[in-house]
Enzyme design. Sequence first.
Site, PDB file in Angstrom:
ATOM      1  N   HIS A  43      13.773  30.656   4.766  1.00  0.00           N
ATOM      2  CA  HIS A  43      15.047  29.955   4.612  1.00  0.00           C
ATOM      3  C   HIS A  43      15.699  29.731   5.974  1.00  0.00           C
ATOM      4  CE1 HIS A  43      19.451  30.066   3.154  1.00  0.00           C
ATOM      5  NE2 HIS A  43      18.924  28.954   2.650  1.00  0.00           N
ATOM      6  N   GLU A  70      12.361  26.078   5.366  1.00  0.00           N
ATOM      7  CA  GLU A  70      13.406  25.264   4.752  1.00  0.00           C
ATOM      8  C   GLU A  70      14.457  24.938   5.804  1.00  0.00           C
ATOM      9  OE1 GLU A  70      17.464  25.002   2.708  1.00  0.00           O
ATOM     10  OE2 GLU A  70      16.707  26.399   4.231  1.00  0.00           O
ATOM     11  N   ASP A  72      18.234  22.242   6.736  1.00  0.00           N
ATOM     12  CA  ASP A  72      19.374  21.469   6.244  1.00  0.00           C
ATOM     13  C   ASP A  72      19.626  20.311   7.207  1.00  0.00           C
ATOM     14  OD1 ASP A  72      20.444  23.520   4.139  1.00  0.00           O
ATOM     15  OD2 ASP A  72      20.243  24.690   5.979  1.00  0.00           O
ATOM     16  N   HIS A  85      23.354  23.916   8.876  1.00  0.00           N
ATOM     17  CA  HIS A  85      23.716  24.172   7.477  1.00  0.00           C
ATOM     18  C   HIS A  85      25.145  23.792   7.137  1.00  0.00           C
ATOM     19  CE1 HIS A  85      25.269  26.663   4.136  1.00  0.00           C
ATOM     20  NE2 HIS A  85      24.107  26.367   3.583  1.00  0.00           N
ATOM     21  N   GLU A 153      16.271  19.904   3.050  1.00  0.00           N
ATOM     22  CA  GLU A 153      17.455  19.692   2.221  1.00  0.00           C
ATOM     23  C   GLU A 153      18.397  18.670   2.848  1.00  0.00           C
ATOM     24  OE1 GLU A 153      21.463  21.917   0.507  1.00  0.00           O
ATOM     25  OE2 GLU A 153      19.789  23.156   1.192  1.00  0.00           O
TER      26      GLU A 153
END
Length: 309
Positions: A43, A70, A72, A85, A153
């Site tokens: 993450h 992962e 953002d 993020h 994301e």
Amino acid sequence: MFARPVAALATTALGFSALFLPGSAAGTEDATARHRDPVVIAHRGASAYAPENTLAAIDLAARMGFAWVENDVQRTRDGELVVVHDDSLARTTDVEERFPGRAPWKVKDFTAAEIATLDAGSWRGPEWAWARVPTLKEYLNRVDANGQKLLLEIKKPVLYPGIEQDTLRVLGEEGWLDRAHVGHRLVVQSFGADSIKAVHALRPDITTGFLGTPAVADLPAFAAFTDQINPSHTSLSAEYVAAVHALKGPHGRPLRMNTWTVDDAEGAVRVAGFGVDGIITNNPDVVRDAMGRAPGAAGVSVAGRTVVP
């Protein structure tokens, strides 16, 4: 220390992907075995040990043997996509000191050049002071160099109209929309259902994920445009996971599920028992240990301690 990709990272990361990626050609032999060993997704990179969403964090994840990371994605004032993020830069950079008169320090109010000057590592410790907020282009190139795979994301799409097209444009420019990447190394997800619908409409070949826990009755509608339902681990039950897996997504395959953010062994064992396909975690080593650590793994030195992959 981790500013540059390390030689042979691709071999390491892809080797571990064979161990932990459900459905891979060299992976486990049947569905039951795959569910016992869900993919471990780092993450924001190995964010328990390095500044989140930085190149250092994905380099460290690769050194620890994790194929999937992962991130953002948000957009600057001048249209550059950056990997961060929060919609404010205040928590993870020194923006308040550098630009004291520009509160609340929103990403969308700064240019890419201004963001590039910020220290995005010292909040985690002085040894990370060199870390910066990467552009999406820089991030994609580093993930590629490391032989890793990306769960991307689109963050808060309502703040950035058209960010879906921008994201696809950058992915295309950096070579991430070819068959190899789209087929095996890329998932695009968001909390915004309309954002995922837009990605699916523009590039129906891309694997997509919806972040959230739709009601069981609503799952068939989501299955029309998303391949994954990716909920918080606190919302899960074995029955819900089974309801998701019972449906087929837009590519004719059963829906899959990656759950977030599981950072302890007990939680990892619990959701693995439900049959999830992936576990998104800040502590990928802890989760992998809970699933059964690969034999013969060597330790990786991180900020004065040894992390065992």
